[in-house]
Scaffold this motif. Sequence first.
Motif, mmCIF file in Angstrom:
data_model
loop_
_atom_site.group_PDB
_atom_site.id
_atom_site.type_symbol
_atom_site.label_atom_id
_atom_site.label_comp_id
_atom_site.label_asym_id
_atom_site.label_seq_id
_atom_site.Cartn_x
_atom_site.Cartn_y
_atom_site.Cartn_z
ATOM 1 N N ASN A 50 45.407 49.140 44.677
ATOM 2 C CA ASN A 50 44.036 49.651 44.641
ATOM 3 C C ASN A 50 43.045 48.477 44.709
ATOM 4 O OD1 ASN A 50 43.914 48.485 42.115
ATOM 5 N ND2 ASN A 50 44.067 50.411 41.005
ATOM 6 N N TYR A 51 41.785 48.798 44.694
ATOM 7 C CA TYR A 51 40.759 47.768 44.902
ATOM 8 C C TYR A 51 40.879 46.615 43.897
ATOM 9 C CZ TYR A 51 36.148 45.630 45.312
ATOM 10 O OH TYR A 51 35.123 44.739 45.462
ATOM 11 N N GLU A 52 40.995 46.953 42.614
ATOM 12 C CA GLU A 52 41.064 45.896 41.589
ATOM 13 C C GLU A 52 42.282 44.994 41.805
ATOM 14 O OE1 GLU A 52 40.404 49.082 40.830
ATOM 15 O OE2 GLU A 52 38.277 48.720 40.416
ATOM 16 N N THR A 53 43.391 45.615 42.138
ATOM 17 C CA THR A 53 44.599 44.807 42.346
ATOM 18 C C THR A 53 44.463 43.951 43.611
ATOM 19 O OG1 THR A 53 45.819 46.604 41.313
ATOM 20 C CG2 THR A 53 47.116 44.916 42.406
ATOM 21 N N ARG A 54 43.812 44.510 44.624
ATOM 22 C CA ARG A 54 43.605 43.706 45.837
ATOM 23 C C ARG A 54 42.760 42.467 45.515
ATOM 24 N NH1 ARG A 54 42.769 48.870 48.107
ATOM 25 N NH2 ARG A 54 40.558 48.610 48.569
ATOM 26 N N ILE A 55 41.745 42.679 44.691
ATOM 27 C CA ILE A 55 40.909 41.534 44.289
ATOM 28 C C ILE A 55 41.773 40.510 43.537
ATOM 29 C CG2 ILE A 55 39.037 40.797 42.734
ATOM 30 C CD1 ILE A 55 37.663 42.207 44.863
ATOM 31 N N ALA A 56 42.587 41.001 42.620
ATOM 32 C CA ALA A 56 43.423 40.083 41.835
ATOM 33 C C ALA A 56 44.393 39.320 42.742
ATOM 34 C CB ALA A 56 44.187 40.862 40.769
ATOM 35 N N ILE A 57 44.964 40.008 43.711
ATOM 36 C CA ILE A 57 45.929 39.359 44.611
ATOM 37 C C ILE A 57 45.227 38.304 45.463
ATOM 38 C CG2 ILE A 57 47.424 39.707 46.615
ATOM 39 C CD1 ILE A 57 48.148 42.473 45.448
ATOM 40 N N LEU A 58 44.113 38.705 46.055
ATOM 41 C CA LEU A 58 43.423 37.775 46.938
ATOM 42 C C LEU A 58 42.919 36.559 46.150
ATOM 43 C CD1 LEU A 58 42.828 37.651 49.938
ATOM 44 C CD2 LEU A 58 40.544 38.515 49.479
ATOM 45 N N THR A 59 42.420 36.806 44.951
ATOM 46 C CA THR A 59 41.934 35.703 44.131
ATOM 47 C C THR A 59 43.073 34.723 43.835
ATOM 48 O OG1 THR A 59 40.372 37.230 43.131
ATOM 49 C CG2 THR A 59 40.704 35.154 41.998
ATOM 50 N N LYS A 60 44.228 35.279 43.552
ATOM 51 C CA LYS A 60 45.369 34.401 43.273
ATOM 52 C C LYS A 60 45.760 33.580 44.507
ATOM 53 C CE LYS A 60 49.776 34.081 41.164
ATOM 54 N NZ LYS A 60 50.022 33.717 39.806
ATOM 55 N N LYS A 61 45.753 34.213 45.674
ATOM 56 C CA LYS A 61 46.111 33.501 46.913
ATOM 57 C C LYS A 61 45.103 32.376 47.184
ATOM 58 C CE LYS A 61 49.247 36.647 48.108
ATOM 59 N NZ LYS A 61 50.616 36.320 47.906
ATOM 60 N N ILE A 62 43.839 32.649 46.888
ATOM 61 C CA ILE A 62 42.794 31.648 47.111
ATOM 62 C C ILE A 62 43.008 30.454 46.178
ATOM 63 C CG2 ILE A 62 40.309 31.236 46.825
ATOM 64 C CD1 ILE A 62 39.937 34.189 47.813
ATOM 65 N N GLU A 63 43.348 30.761 44.928
ATOM 66 C CA GLU A 63 43.632 29.679 43.976
ATOM 67 C C GLU A 63 44.827 28.849 44.431
ATOM 68 O OE1 GLU A 63 42.300 32.204 40.062
ATOM 69 O OE2 GLU A 63 44.373 31.475 40.196
ATOM 70 N N GLU A 64 45.851 29.551 44.878
ATOM 71 C CA GLU A 64 47.061 28.842 45.313
ATOM 72 C C GLU A 64 46.780 27.918 46.487
ATOM 73 O OE1 GLU A 64 50.323 32.236 43.987
ATOM 74 O OE2 GLU A 64 49.882 31.921 46.103
ATOM 75 N N LYS A 65 45.903 28.355 47.347
ATOM 76 C CA LYS A 65 45.576 27.534 48.517
ATOM 77 C C LYS A 65 44.531 26.483 48.196
ATOM 78 C CE LYS A 65 46.586 31.136 51.931
ATOM 79 N NZ LYS A 65 47.895 30.721 52.418
#
Length: 457
Positions: free
Chosen positions: A283-298
């Motif tokens: 859902n939207y909140e989880t998508r935000i959490a996933i994308l935020t994590k990917k951004i941090e990782e990169k």
Amino acid sequence: MKSSTWDYRVFWEETLKQIQADINKQEFLMWFTNMEYLSSRDSHVVVGVPSTFYKDQVRQRFLSTIEEKLYDLSGQNISVLFKIQKKEAKENHPGTKAEEELAPTKVKKKRKAHSQLNTEYNFSRFVRGENNDFAYMASYAIAKNPGKAYNPCLIYGGVGLGKTHLLQAIGNAAHQEHADSKIVYVTAETFTNDFILAIKENTSHRFKNRYRSVDMLLIDDVHFLPGKVETQEELFHTFNALYDGNKQMVFTSDRPVSELKRLSDRLRNRFERGLNVDLQPPNYETRIAILTKKIEEKKIALPEDVVELICRNIKTNVRDLEKALTKLIAYAELVNRNITLDTAERQLKDFFSHHVYKNISIDLIQKVVSEYFGVSQTELKGKKRSKAIAFPRQVAMYIVRDITEYSTTEVGLEFGGRDHTTVMHACQRVEDRMKTDSSLQPTIQYLNRMIREFRNE
Ligand code: ADP
Ligand code: MG
């Protein structure tokens, strides 16, 4: 310092969630909101509580329920140690006594990576949300306790939702934890090709030995197997040998086993044994959490409004989120500039081909679709499964999922209390049919236009 490679926090949190659902609110507030998860080690979790009185009460009232739930979730006996945490003491000494006592003397040495597994696919990089939580927990329990927790286990869900990630995370974690165990990860396609080759080269006994002697067998994408009669036969025997030996097996599939046509009944029956869990789109909140994590990782910076733009528009799966991010990063590097909302909108236009319409109700979609197909709205929500009704119903569900934010569970409820998996399958059917029936897409586009017009009235 991390107190253990194995963190039972996952099971602890889920246990609390379940207890919260079981007991009344007051009771939960009174006893559970003052507890604090501290650490895990070997076969127990350490939980901080404010006083001796509290500790005794909680033990007496809830300990057996808590430990039962922990067992059900993890497949092993996890006991709970309550440690009294004096508030002042905690503030003065951040490392509480409980943690000090239980901190392992040495951090485990890491093993060399498993040759068939990508170490990037691990549990700590997997973002949890309600769409994948159960699959995550089951996978975690399996890695910790192969052959005991859930055996066999089948994880199913659409493309890009994390099946391979979880399957490999199980392999990676088990490889680190169980030093002597033989773990094999293979795609169903490779399994099939290797088997065919073995027959051709007359080495099928070697093939059999290889697969029947493993401690953990992870087979990705078993939806590749239908129609491959001999491979299925071989896998069936492999399954039985491993199952009898209590060896862990985990499979993934892009749909539930019941939907896999041309699969032998006995293999289907084996896959259905044990645990079948699904992965839903985030859902939207989880998508935000996933994308935020990917951004941090990169290790890059992306403005919040850009993150929101991506997550609002890409609802399909995690792989598509990653693709959008990769495209933006590539662009930023190319032009050597920071990404703004404006550039993101322009660069990602193609990804956003599906527009999400705000404020559209399921009811409105049902009305428009039933009118178009000449069935009543009651029939659309009813139980009848004749083709003349089932098809419009599937189309309506598909459109709801496509242009609104409703979850499959919510959609199911609005369609006569159907299960969320039914909604998933309906959408999948429509998608499949669009590939072969060229008139369907224009029909859906037309319906979308009608829905938008009605909304504006
Ligand atoms: P599937 O096998 O279901 O098609 P994958 O496991 O290959 O999907 O996942 C697609 C990509 O999305 C991978 O790069 C994976 O790491 C990532 N991914 C999927 N789910 C998650 C998640 N919950 N958290 C973080 N990354 C995820
Ligand atoms: Mg995959």
